[in-house]
Design a protein around this motif. Structure first.
Motif, PDB file in Angstrom:
ATOM      1  N   PRO A 162     -29.739  75.256 -12.042  1.00 43.17           N
ATOM      2  CA  PRO A 162     -29.575  76.332 -12.908  1.00 43.17           C
ATOM      3  C   PRO A 162     -29.511  77.774 -12.397  1.00 43.17           C
ATOM      4  CG  PRO A 162     -30.603  74.696 -14.302  1.00 43.17           C
ATOM      5  CD  PRO A 162     -30.722  74.146 -12.663  1.00 43.17           C
ATOM      6  N   LYS A 163     -30.562  78.018 -11.590  1.00 45.50           N
ATOM      7  CA  LYS A 163     -30.962  79.334 -10.986  1.00 45.50           C
ATOM      8  C   LYS A 163     -29.682  79.769  -9.887  1.00 45.50           C
ATOM      9  CE  LYS A 163     -34.572  81.065 -10.136  1.00 45.50           C
ATOM     10  NZ  LYS A 163     -35.963  81.608  -9.304  1.00 45.50           N
ATOM     11  N   SER A 164     -29.431  78.526  -9.104  1.00 45.58           N
ATOM     12  CA  SER A 164     -27.942  78.815  -8.195  1.00 45.58           C
ATOM     13  C   SER A 164     -26.890  78.992  -8.928  1.00 45.58           C
ATOM     14  CB  SER A 164     -27.988  77.767  -7.482  1.00 45.58           C
ATOM     15  OG  SER A 164     -29.279  77.572  -6.464  1.00 45.58           O
ATOM     16  N   ALA A 165     -26.614  78.252 -10.204  1.00 44.51           N
ATOM     17  CA  ALA A 165     -25.492  78.209 -10.815  1.00 44.51           C
ATOM     18  C   ALA A 165     -25.312  79.539 -11.323  1.00 44.51           C
ATOM     19  CB  ALA A 165     -25.373  77.254 -11.908  1.00 44.51           C
ATOM     20  N   LEU A 166     -26.276  80.205 -11.890  1.00 46.02           N
ATOM     21  CA  LEU A 166     -26.355  81.488 -12.522  1.00 46.02           C
ATOM     22  C   LEU A 166     -26.156  82.727 -11.581  1.00 46.02           C
ATOM     23  CD1 LEU A 166     -26.609  83.471 -15.018  1.00 46.02           C
ATOM     24  CD2 LEU A 166     -29.048  83.145 -14.890  1.00 46.02           C
ATOM     25  N   GLN A 167     -26.758  82.469 -10.361  1.00 50.46           N
ATOM     26  CA  GLN A 167     -26.416  83.527  -9.269  1.00 50.46           C
ATOM     27  C   GLN A 167     -24.906  83.556  -8.748  1.00 50.46           C
ATOM     28  OE1 GLN A 167     -29.382  83.790  -6.301  1.00 50.46           O
ATOM     29  NE2 GLN A 167     -27.806  84.528  -5.005  1.00 50.46           N
ATOM     30  N   GLU A 168     -24.341  82.201  -8.925  1.00 48.16           N
ATOM     31  CA  GLU A 168     -23.105  82.018  -8.569  1.00 48.16           C
ATOM     32  C   GLU A 168     -21.948  82.738  -9.561  1.00 48.16           C
ATOM     33  OE1 GLU A 168     -20.938  78.106  -8.089  1.00 48.16           O
ATOM     34  OE2 GLU A 168     -21.607  78.493  -5.972  1.00 48.16           O
ATOM     35  N   MET A 177     -26.937  90.889 -10.271  1.00 51.78           N
ATOM     36  CA  MET A 177     -27.648  89.462  -9.965  1.00 51.78           C
ATOM     37  C   MET A 177     -28.786  89.365 -11.097  1.00 51.78           C
ATOM     38  SD  MET A 177     -26.748  87.739  -7.439  1.00 51.78           S
ATOM     39  CE  MET A 177     -25.036  88.024  -7.943  1.00 51.78           C
ATOM     40  N   PRO A 178     -29.072  87.987 -11.380  1.00 51.16           N
ATOM     41  CA  PRO A 178     -30.194  87.950 -12.383  1.00 51.16           C
ATOM     42  C   PRO A 178     -31.432  88.107 -12.176  1.00 51.16           C
ATOM     43  CG  PRO A 178     -28.947  85.908 -12.037  1.00 51.16           C
ATOM     44  CD  PRO A 178     -28.478  86.861 -10.988  1.00 51.16           C
ATOM     45  N   ASN A 179     -31.950  88.831 -13.232  1.00 44.19           N
ATOM     46  CA  ASN A 179     -33.454  89.359 -12.929  1.00 44.19           C
ATOM     47  C   ASN A 179     -34.584  88.540 -13.792  1.00 44.19           C
ATOM     48  OD1 ASN A 179     -35.355  91.517 -11.924  1.00 44.19           O
ATOM     49  ND2 ASN A 179     -35.482  92.113 -14.313  1.00 44.19           N
ATOM     50  N   VAL A 196     -40.285  82.870 -19.462  1.00 50.81           N
ATOM     51  CA  VAL A 196     -39.868  83.458 -18.534  1.00 50.81           C
ATOM     52  C   VAL A 196     -38.135  84.170 -19.212  1.00 50.81           C
ATOM     53  CG1 VAL A 196     -38.265  83.831 -16.540  1.00 50.81           C
ATOM     54  CG2 VAL A 196     -40.528  82.637 -16.323  1.00 50.81           C
ATOM     55  N   ARG A 197     -38.086  85.380 -18.975  1.00 50.02           N
ATOM     56  CA  ARG A 197     -36.723  86.057 -19.334  1.00 50.02           C
ATOM     57  C   ARG A 197     -35.806  86.255 -18.284  1.00 50.02           C
ATOM     58  NH1 ARG A 197     -38.361  90.675 -22.158  1.00 50.02           N
ATOM     59  NH2 ARG A 197     -38.742  89.617 -24.062  1.00 50.02           N
ATOM     60  N   VAL A 198     -34.828  85.690 -18.279  1.00 45.87           N
ATOM     61  CA  VAL A 198     -33.714  86.158 -17.301  1.00 45.87           C
ATOM     62  C   VAL A 198     -32.737  87.168 -18.009  1.00 45.87           C
ATOM     63  CG1 VAL A 198     -32.205  83.986 -17.705  1.00 45.87           C
ATOM     64  CG2 VAL A 198     -32.260  85.409 -15.614  1.00 45.87           C
ATOM     65  N   SER A 199     -32.379  88.110 -17.332  1.00 45.01           N
ATOM     66  CA  SER A 199     -31.389  89.119 -17.797  1.00 45.01           C
ATOM     67  C   SER A 199     -30.497  89.499 -16.880  1.00 45.01           C
ATOM     68  CB  SER A 199     -32.167  90.337 -18.461  1.00 45.01           C
ATOM     69  OG  SER A 199     -32.835  91.029 -17.534  1.00 45.01           O
ATOM     70  N   ILE A 200     -29.132  89.902 -17.238  1.00 44.96           N
ATOM     71  CA  ILE A 200     -28.020  90.442 -16.239  1.00 44.96           C
ATOM     72  C   ILE A 200     -27.713  91.539 -16.926  1.00 44.96           C
ATOM     73  CG2 ILE A 200     -25.901  89.897 -15.151  1.00 44.96           C
ATOM     74  CD1 ILE A 200     -26.743  87.117 -14.948  1.00 44.96           C
ATOM     75  N   HIS A 201     -27.636  92.775 -16.246  1.00 44.16           N
ATOM     76  CA  HIS A 201     -27.340  93.870 -16.847  1.00 44.16           C
ATOM     77  C   HIS A 201     -25.807  93.997 -17.465  1.00 44.16           C
ATOM     78  CE1 HIS A 201     -27.516  98.382 -17.468  1.00 44.16           C
ATOM     79  NE2 HIS A 201     -26.133  98.476 -16.654  1.00 44.16           N
ATOM     80  N   ASN A 202     -25.739  94.543 -18.732  1.00 49.89           N
ATOM     81  CA  ASN A 202     -24.572  94.597 -19.456  1.00 49.89           C
ATOM     82  C   ASN A 202     -23.873  93.130 -19.985  1.00 49.89           C
ATOM     83  OD1 ASN A 202     -24.454  97.314 -19.679  1.00 49.89           O
ATOM     84  ND2 ASN A 202     -23.357  97.510 -17.683  1.00 49.89           N
ATOM     85  N   VAL A 203     -24.887  92.251 -19.834  1.00 45.67           N
ATOM     86  CA  VAL A 203     -24.299  90.830 -20.236  1.00 45.67           C
ATOM     87  C   VAL A 203     -25.323  90.085 -21.209  1.00 45.67           C
ATOM     88  CG1 VAL A 203     -23.929  88.316 -19.640  1.00 45.67           C
ATOM     89  CG2 VAL A 203     -23.156  90.238 -17.985  1.00 45.67           C
ATOM     90  N   GLY A 204     -26.406  90.166 -21.018  1.00 43.55           N
ATOM     91  CA  GLY A 204     -27.352  89.950 -22.042  1.00 43.55           C
ATOM     92  C   GLY A 204     -28.642  89.128 -21.314  1.00 43.55           C
ATOM     93  N   GLU A 205     -29.305  88.348 -22.200  1.00 47.30           N
ATOM     94  CA  GLU A 205     -30.702  87.669 -21.814  1.00 47.30           C
ATOM     95  C   GLU A 205     -30.886  86.241 -22.434  1.00 47.30           C
ATOM     96  OE1 GLU A 205     -33.970  90.182 -24.415  1.00 47.30           O
ATOM     97  OE2 GLU A 205     -33.282  91.040 -22.311  1.00 47.30           O
TER      98      GLU A 205
END
Length: 229
Positions: A162-168, A177-179, A196-205
């Protein structure tokens, strides 16, 4: 008026792109550097057709994936992003011998532009755009399915971490890129719980909780894809 060289027209026809009006095909094969390479006249480059072809490709592949099974949205998005990625488009370009037919300026060709994943991927999408202009959606969709046959029936985008898929996904959608941040840790060391919270600027978390930080990141990425992908 500039015309396709006979070898390129024959190649387009053999590849499955039926040429009626040569203008959009010339445009699709012309890189911006071509106009700066000492040519007498300025010619349109592929950027507008690439914009159009990118959307036609996305719709065609999404429709195929939807019809191919009952996978959930997150998994559909994961496969879609892999199948329409620049790397996949460049692979298709090489499979059909596209590098020999791109119209590049002298310096861009000497710099390896004909083997650039970015340029190859863009030109494939531009050819799809030209096909859409010439022949409409149905014909173009069927051509995409022929060219992408091996990719669609293969493993592109399947069972990816999932982390690779999200980065892609972020790269494919021109997002930051995800934070990842640990927002909570509780329990003793032998039975710890991480959120853990993952966020992408201007998209969501999105958040994920597990007994290890890495597993929590994985769950957070999966949750993000399911909600926003």
């Amino acid at each position: 008026m500039t015309k396709l060289i006979p070898e390129t027209r024959e190649w387009l026809e053999a590849t499955g792109f039926a040429v009626v009006n040569e203008a959009p095909w010339l445009e699709a094969l012309t890189h911006g550097s071509f106009n700066g390479g000492g040519n007498a006249t300025s010619e349109a480059d592929y950027q507008r057709l690439e914009f159009l072809g990118d959307r036609v490709l996305g719709l065609s592949v999404a429709a195929w994936l939807y019809s191919a099974g009952d996978a959930p949205e997150g998994r559909l998005s994961q496969r879609l992003n892999a199948l329409v990625s620049g790397a996949t488009c460049a692979r298709i370009a090489r499979n059909i011998n596209l590098p020999d037919h791109i119209r590049l300026g002298k310096q861009a060709r000497e710099d390896g532009g004909a083997d650039s994943d970015n340029i190859l991927g863009d030109v494939v999408e531009a050819l799809i755009g030209a096909s859409f202009i010439e022949h409409g959606y149905d014909v173009t969709r069927d051509q995409i399915y022929r060219l992408w046959d091996g990719e669609l029936s293969g493993d592109s985008g399947k069972a990816k971490h999932p982390k690779s898929a999200l980065q892609e996904w972020a790269a494919g959608n021109r997002r930051a890129m995800p934070n990842y941040d640990v927002v909570d840790r509780s329990g003793p060391d032998h039975a710890a719980s991480f959120t853990v919270r993952v966020s992408i600027h201007n998209v969501g978390e999105a958040e994920g909780t597990a007994s290890s930080k890495s597993e929590a990141e994985k769950r957070a990425a999966q949750a993000f894809l399911e909600e926003f992908g």
